[in-house]
Design an enzyme around this catalytic site. Structure first.
Site, short mmCIF file in Angstrom:
data_model
loop_
_atom_site.label_atom_id
_atom_site.label_comp_id
_atom_site.label_asym_id
_atom_site.label_seq_id
_atom_site.Cartn_x
_atom_site.Cartn_y
_atom_site.Cartn_z
N THR A 76 -22.71 -3.31 5.45
CA THR A 76 -21.43 -3.55 4.78
C THR A 76 -21.44 -4.98 4.27
OG1 THR A 76 -20.41 -4.44 6.76
CG2 THR A 76 -20.23 -2.08 6.42
N GLU B 229 -18.97 2.93 6.33
CA GLU B 229 -19.00 3.55 7.66
C GLU B 229 -18.75 5.06 7.61
OE1 GLU B 229 -17.56 0.77 6.79
OE2 GLU B 229 -17.72 -0.78 8.34
N LYS C 218 3.52 -7.70 9.73
CA LYS C 218 4.11 -7.00 10.86
C LYS C 218 5.37 -7.73 11.30
CE LYS C 218 -0.36 -5.07 11.93
NZ LYS C 218 -1.70 -5.32 12.47
N TRP D 264 6.32 -2.59 9.45
CA TRP D 264 5.27 -3.10 8.59
C TRP D 264 5.72 -3.18 7.14
CZ3 TRP D 264 -0.08 -0.71 10.32
CH2 TRP D 264 -0.29 -1.04 11.69
#
Lengths: 551, 551
Positions: free
Chosen positions: A192, A337, A446, A451
């Site tokens: 990655t 992934e 947050k 959120w």
């Protein structure tokens, strides 16, 4: 009681052998680094992959060894994908757009024994070679002997020619039988390009790659057929080119490999000359193609579908290609992934009833889960959230082609106790199962357990004429833990009235989403690839609200 | 070196859970034995399948136990497919068209502990029950309590109601988590209705069933999408309804289950009322539908594809449906031992260049191999034959959803030394990989090492106006081992001149294919399902040429 069916492991070589036996006449068309077009049948590619195994074996490459590639999309890269994995070695696809130091770090971490490089990467190879002498014994240039360049390599590192290697392996390849082994064996290693910390390696297995190829070639995902001619624009060094090479082998679709020529004019020329029916890549590429088509007046004569992923698809593309060129655009989502495909935005029956504007909004969603990937969203307490299209939470995934751990770490170490992998994205899921990414986990604000999407606020702020660019970060807050702080850069000659800007935002979002403060700045920091560097902003401005509260 | 991906076994329950989570609103529409339509969402089906597990567990059914079904295509049959396999028991689908003695033999061989039966099979259950007392402890009728019939069962065999069982299992089902276990576990048992000897059981594993579902749902095979409404006409007791229930769950396509109403008028009504987009079944069914449509003037308003398999597709169907009703017909091939799909006739680029007549001929081929199945043809010496579209040999297959042994026999016992399974069919394969069945292995005439297709000769003979029916058998021959013998039944009022018939055949086939003799008979023997009984003919006429040679 066990079933009484044949046991055939799921191996990447079985995809290649299927293509050679049942689609031997389908072709791989490659545009070389020099622009020249080369053609080979799947039958020839399979034979050359066996010769490659012969050549690599001659160099001492054995099962489990890593072979690195610095290569564009091409027939040779496909041969390396299949040959290296077929002999049970590991194909390590390296992103050549990284800095040389990072490339060297990755090669050393992977322990690559051989590097295979396209001609355009000679400078990169020369920069990297002195840093990777401990493991890399040879560099193989992907060209015929007459094109071999001079490459300055450290002592003890051999410079070889790919076509000479193939020729040397021909006799051994002639009689070679693809070996049968554990389908959980490692096949491809891909790092990655993490924005924080060192790159991390994802190690795909033969099983995960074959299941991914099967899963993503459903009609509601890539959906390749034998009559298709598929052009993967997303690079083969970028998460298996989204699995397209494997899906094409499986379906017997022909492949059109654009090499390094990814500008709009080159792509349009290749798509029409080679009758490309399906193509896929990141938004930037399609913005370039659209610009070229509009300027030149060219059309897309054979293309039926453009698949877009890698980052959120701009509404412009979703509207322009179908309307102006008759080519539907399909939105997909995935990550390294995930091999990489997780979701695909293909219709359910209910979508037929949407009015045009609702349909356009719907197409901006990343899509629904492909069979093989399960997903959920969870709140700050880790509890699963409802799929109501409104609540958003951390997106988690699991399934047979989702990573369990990074290279060098213990199996399962990337998962939570229930086996879920946290994607780092924050998303909503609607009742019909369509996922929509609203933010990155590290960027979402947050505020007292609720959120707020930084991206949604930025998009709103940027729709104000006086704002050239906007960034919303979470700033620490004495009561709510975090609250949004809006930083804006003014458009040329447009002084920003922050009170007026705040008024223009209110009414467009819930009241408690409104930023606690707006700061006008001269410049916003960006990464090399043009993304906002919110870490830098948080370091500089994260305490702003605390200071205001104290003051 | 192993990959670092998540390990999720391929289980049938994962197909059901995917459908419930990501296509919870898609529906299963069932036409009951009484013609009534019932609807349920995949969400409800998954919940009921868990309740079924609760109910079966209450009866003492445990992993590995066999549960027999005598049932039409319906929501309940789907629940049994998924629930029984999901709890790791084995779903044994029984063909109710067999004689009661054969059904009883199969149930005893399988060791079924419970029988689940539709209302229309009460007479069959009553005939079978006295013969299977040793293993079967209960018969569950697939109906609500108010429809429970009287069924005469032996002492000790309980008569239960399916909906009562579901209700009894609801509390347990509520909290039930589908267990995770070895994907090679047995899932479904299905007996071949072999024409010779006792039926033989094929025991599918979860792995083979899930891989089959993935492999056959490619765009070039079943190709179901979430917007499709799929009607499996081929019964669920006949090789997993060709895998369609699983492929529909995987794709989130809705299922339309016709129950026992398979006549042309009923099918046309259901297809239009339920907006069926794709359907599949044997040629007989489509001949019935075609006849009904032509007679009634009805159209097919929503159907995009009709898939035909199970036996060779008559040219009439391949021509009539596209031309008269705008619905393309697709030819597929498989068998019980292949889960069942092996080949599908979907185009390659070269087919676009065929003229209409060549294209019609092409569509009569059984198709090319789906990824997951490899095939070859071999001659009498076992050596592989070329794919030239002319030579024909025994068709062999291998792959992860091909059987390795029959139930009760040693793994691998159904395969040759190289792992190939002999299909019992004789076929050609063209250079593009399209397979065409020309005969059954036991019927082909092996004349001095060269093979002659009995079916090709029969078709030619039957094209003569004086011939009502023809059979070609291999007759022993002193020089060539076997030579073709043609038996014909004359059309009413059309005496057959055998010399003239022979002349009409010559020129249409290679000279050495011409039968050595033609016999005119009053009657040809048939099986209960209308197939020629060539074993009877060989017993009666196999020595004809030897006697002629002696005479």
């Amino acid at each position: 009681m066990l079933g009484l069916m044949q046991s055939h492991p799921l191996l990447v070589s079985s995809l290649l052998v299927h293509a050679a036996r049942h689609h031997g006449e389908a072709e791989v068309v490659s545009q070389g680094v020099d622009g020249a077009i080369a053609r080979a049948s799947y039958r020839a590619v399979e034979r050359r992959a066996r010769s490659l195994v012969g050549g690599l074996s001659g160099l001492g490459i054995a099962p489990h060894d890593r072979v690195g590639t610095l290569a564009w999309n091409s027939q040779r890269h496909l041969e390396i994908y299949c040959g290296v994995q077929g002999m049970r070695a590991v194909c390590h696809t390296i992103n050549p757009r990284l800095h040389a130091e990072d490339v060297a770090w990755i090669i050393n971490h992977a322990g690559d024994r051989v590097l295979m490089a396209d001609l355009s990467f000679v400078p990169l190879v020369e920069a990297v070679a002195p840093l990777v002498g401990s493991s890399v014994q040879a560099v193989v240039m992907l060209c015929p002997p007459e094109q071999m360049p001079a490459v300055a390599l450290p002592e003890g590192m051999a410079l070889l020619c790919y076509e000479t290697l193939i020729e040397a392996g021909e006799a051994a390849g002639e009689a070679y039988q693809w070996p049968v082994f554990d389908e959980n064996s490692a096949g491809v290693l891909c790092y990655t390009s993490g924005t924080t910390g060192r790159p991390k390696g994802v190690l795909y297995s033969h099983r995960s790659t074959v299941l991914h190829a099967l899963g993503v070639n459903m009609p509601d995902a890539l959906g390749f057929r034998a009559v298709d001619r598929v052009m993967p624009v997303v690079p083969m060094f970028h998460v298996n080119a989204w699995g397209m090479p494997y899906a094409a082998l499986l379906a017997g679709a022909s492949l059109v490999m654009p090499g390094r020529h990814l500008d709009g004019a080159s792509l349009a020329r290749l798509m029409n000359a080679e009758r490309v029916t399906i193509t896929a890549g990141v938004p930037t590429v399609w913005l370039g193609l659209l610009e070229h088509l509009r300027a030149s007046g060219e059309r897309l004569d054979h293309t039926r579908r453009i698949i877009i992923g890698g980052s959120a698809c701009p509404a412009l593309l979703i509207e322009a290609f179908p309307v102006e060129y008759g080519v539907p655009v399909e939105h997909a989502w995935g990550m390294t992934e995930l091999s990489p495909i997780g979701t695909f935005n293909k219709p359910k029956p209910a979508q037929a009833a949407l009015d045009p504007e609702a349909h356009r909004q719907h197409l901006l969603k990343q899509g629904r889960a492909v069979f093989g990937v399960d997903m959920r969203i969870v709140g700050a307490d880790g509890a699963a959230l409802a799929w109501d299209g409104v609540q958003f939470g951390d997106l988690q995934v699991r399934g047979p082609w989702v990573c369990s751990a990074y290279y060098g770490e213990a199996p399962g170490s990337a998962l939570d106790g229930e086996g879920w992998f946290a994607t780092g994205d924050v998303a909503t899921i609607c009742p019909q199962g369509f996922m929509h990414i609203v933010d990155r986990s590290k960027d979402v604000i947050k505020s007292g357990g609720e959120w707020i999407s930084s991206i949604a606020l930025e998009n709103l702020a940027m729709s104000h004429p006086a704002v050239a660019e906007a960034a919303v970060i979470s700033a620490r807050h004495p009561k709510w833990d975090e609250r949004p702080l809006l930083l804006v850069r003014a458009a040329a000659g447009q002084p920003i009235d922050t009170a007026e800007l705040m008024r223009s935002l209110s009414g467009q979002v819930p009241r408690w989403w409104l930023p606690d403060a707006i700061l006008v700045v001269d410049e916003l920091p960006h990464t090399a690839t043009g993304k906002l560097q919110k870490t830098v902003l948080r370091a500089a401005y994260g305490d702003t609200l605390m200071k205001l509260a104290e003051a």
